[in-house]
Write a protein that holds these residues in place. Structure first.
Motif, mmCIF file in Angstrom:
data_model
loop_
_atom_site.group_PDB
_atom_site.id
_atom_site.type_symbol
_atom_site.label_atom_id
_atom_site.label_comp_id
_atom_site.label_asym_id
_atom_site.label_seq_id
_atom_site.Cartn_x
_atom_site.Cartn_y
_atom_site.Cartn_z
ATOM 1 N N ALA A 209 42.224 67.598 81.880
ATOM 2 C CA ALA A 209 42.991 67.205 80.684
ATOM 3 C C ALA A 209 44.491 67.353 80.948
ATOM 4 O O ALA A 209 45.311 66.771 80.247
ATOM 5 N N PHE A 210 44.859 68.156 81.947
ATOM 6 C CA PHE A 210 46.278 68.382 82.248
ATOM 7 C C PHE A 210 46.853 67.331 83.192
ATOM 8 O O PHE A 210 48.051 67.320 83.452
ATOM 9 N N PHE A 211 45.984 66.492 83.750
ATOM 10 C CA PHE A 211 46.467 65.595 84.802
ATOM 11 C C PHE A 211 47.522 64.605 84.283
ATOM 12 O O PHE A 211 48.518 64.340 84.968
ATOM 13 N N GLY A 212 47.318 64.085 83.069
ATOM 14 C CA GLY A 212 48.277 63.135 82.489
ATOM 15 C C GLY A 212 49.652 63.768 82.354
ATOM 16 O O GLY A 212 50.675 63.146 82.676
ATOM 17 N N ALA A 213 49.677 65.031 81.924
ATOM 18 C CA ALA A 213 50.957 65.728 81.756
ATOM 19 C C ALA A 213 51.609 65.953 83.119
ATOM 20 O O ALA A 213 52.837 65.872 83.258
ATOM 21 N N TRP A 214 50.794 66.242 84.118
ATOM 22 C CA TRP A 214 51.302 66.424 85.495
ATOM 23 C C TRP A 214 52.054 65.170 85.958
ATOM 24 O O TRP A 214 53.179 65.251 86.443
ATOM 25 N N VAL A 215 51.450 64.017 85.752
ATOM 26 C CA VAL A 215 52.072 62.766 86.207
ATOM 27 C C VAL A 215 53.321 62.462 85.371
ATOM 28 O O VAL A 215 54.374 62.102 85.908
ATOM 29 N N GLU A 216 53.188 62.653 84.050
ATOM 30 C CA GLU A 216 54.261 62.274 83.128
ATOM 31 C C GLU A 216 55.585 62.985 83.425
ATOM 32 O O GLU A 216 56.651 62.398 83.382
ATOM 33 N N LYS A 217 55.504 64.279 83.751
ATOM 34 C CA LYS A 217 56.733 65.074 83.941
ATOM 35 C C LYS A 217 57.200 65.100 85.394
ATOM 36 O O LYS A 217 58.197 65.754 85.727
#
Ligand code: DP6
Length: 332
Positions: A209-217
């Protein structure tokens, strides 16, 4: 002709973790860019010769003691890379490959980075290709994403690119090794090969679930790191390095099942680095897809950092390294 290449490993300060969605696995396009340091103390030396009369590719992989490594998956990965070189060069012959690492393989020390950088240079030259560094970096990327960075010495940026064919997904030098006299102190806590390789680990992490945030920032970290390197701002480099490392591991911890590369000594070493920094030593840590801790510090602090990490229970040995130079290739 026979060519010999030597490439250094590299450690990312801002990590590459994840593949570009929907891209062909053979192109091996990263989901994010990355920034790394080339590591002088860890290297792979590879000799390649395309020759008549070979009924198949003959690949010999040797560990740091010169003992052949019995690893079919690794050999198949080398053969797949030779196929890419053959396709680019219209080469029909098979090849003889001999590759030796001077450090443990598959243990989170970026052996695929130095190995595929050296293989790319030696195989391309042996097949008659004259690639510039950027083209060699793109080809190396298809063998292993981090290998694209090992073509260059010093401080290196890998761009994830936007083109579907990967023509803009290559690495470039940000600064020469002499730009900033940093050292890397590697605390080896377990030199055995890991059960889950980084390719699989990052594909699994895409479910977190954290992967999207990893890419975004991620781009913010790349930009800030480039500035920290340019201005030689160690505190900034340290903060971003640890942040990027811990965010990457957070995507691993939150797979189903979670992937944990760390052992108790990994955590001891992380805390030891933080304790040193709290007492005034400029030092930070990073950890890749394995349990080793890499401490980065200005050269004049490397001995005291190495002594502190070497004294920890569970640290098997410590390797001190300066920043490495470009990968080299020459006729053998
Ligand atoms: C944690 O380059 O080994 O070291 O492209 O699938 O071969 P593949 O992955 P690889 O992944 C490196 C992951 C890392 C972080 C980094 O080096 O940026």
């Amino acid at each position: 002709m026979k060519f010999n290449a030597r490439a250094h490993s590299n450690f990312a300060l801002v990590k590459y973790w994840g593949k570009r969605p929907g891209a062909s696995p053979d192109l091996n396009l990263p989901a994010v860019g990355s920034v790394s340091l080339t590591v002088a103390a860890l290297a792979t030396e590879t000799t390649v010769e395309f020759a008549d009369g070979l009924i198949r590719d003959e690949v010999e992989l040797l560990d740091e003691t010169g003992t052949p490594v019995d690893n079919l998956a690794a050999i198949e990965r080398v053969v797949a890379h030779l196929d890419r070189v053959r396709a680019m060069a219209s080469e029909t012959r098979n090849a003889r490959v001999r590759s030796q690492n001077d450090f443990p393989m598959g243990a989170g020390l970026a052996s695929s980075a130095s190995a595929f950088a050296a293989l790319t240079l030696a195989a391309a030259r042996s097949a008659g290709l004259n690639l510039d560094r950027s083209a060699a970096s793109r080809l190396a990327r298809r063998g292993s994403g981090s290998a694209a960075r090992s073509l260059f010495g010093g401080f290196v940026e890998m761009q994830c690119g936007v083109q579907p064919d990967g023509s803009d997904a290559s690495a470039m030098r940000l600064a020469d090794p002499k730009h900033w006299d940093l050292n890397v102190v590697i605390a080896i806590t377990d030199a055995s090969a890991k059960a889950v390789g980084s390719t699989q680990g990052m594909i699994d992490s895409e479910q977190s679930a954290f992967f999207g945030a990893w890419v975004e920032k991620h781009d913010d970290d790349v930009k800030a790191m480039k500035q920290a390197i340019q201005t030689k701002d160690f505190d900034r480099l340290a903060d971003i390095t640890e942040h990027s490392c811990l965010k990457m591991h957070a995507t691993m911890f939150t797979n189903k099942p979670g992937l944990i590369y760390w052992n108790p000594a990994t955590l001891e070493a992380i805390h030891a680095v933080r304790a040193l920094r709290a007492k005034g030593t400029p030092v930070c840590f990073t950890v890749d897809a394995g349990p080793q801790v890499k401490a980065i510090c200005p050269a004049e602090h490397a001995d005291s950092v190495a002594n502190a990490l070497g004294a920890l229970p569970g640290v098997e040995r410590v390797i001190k390294s300066t920043i490495g130079y470009d990968a080299l290739v020459a006729a053998a």
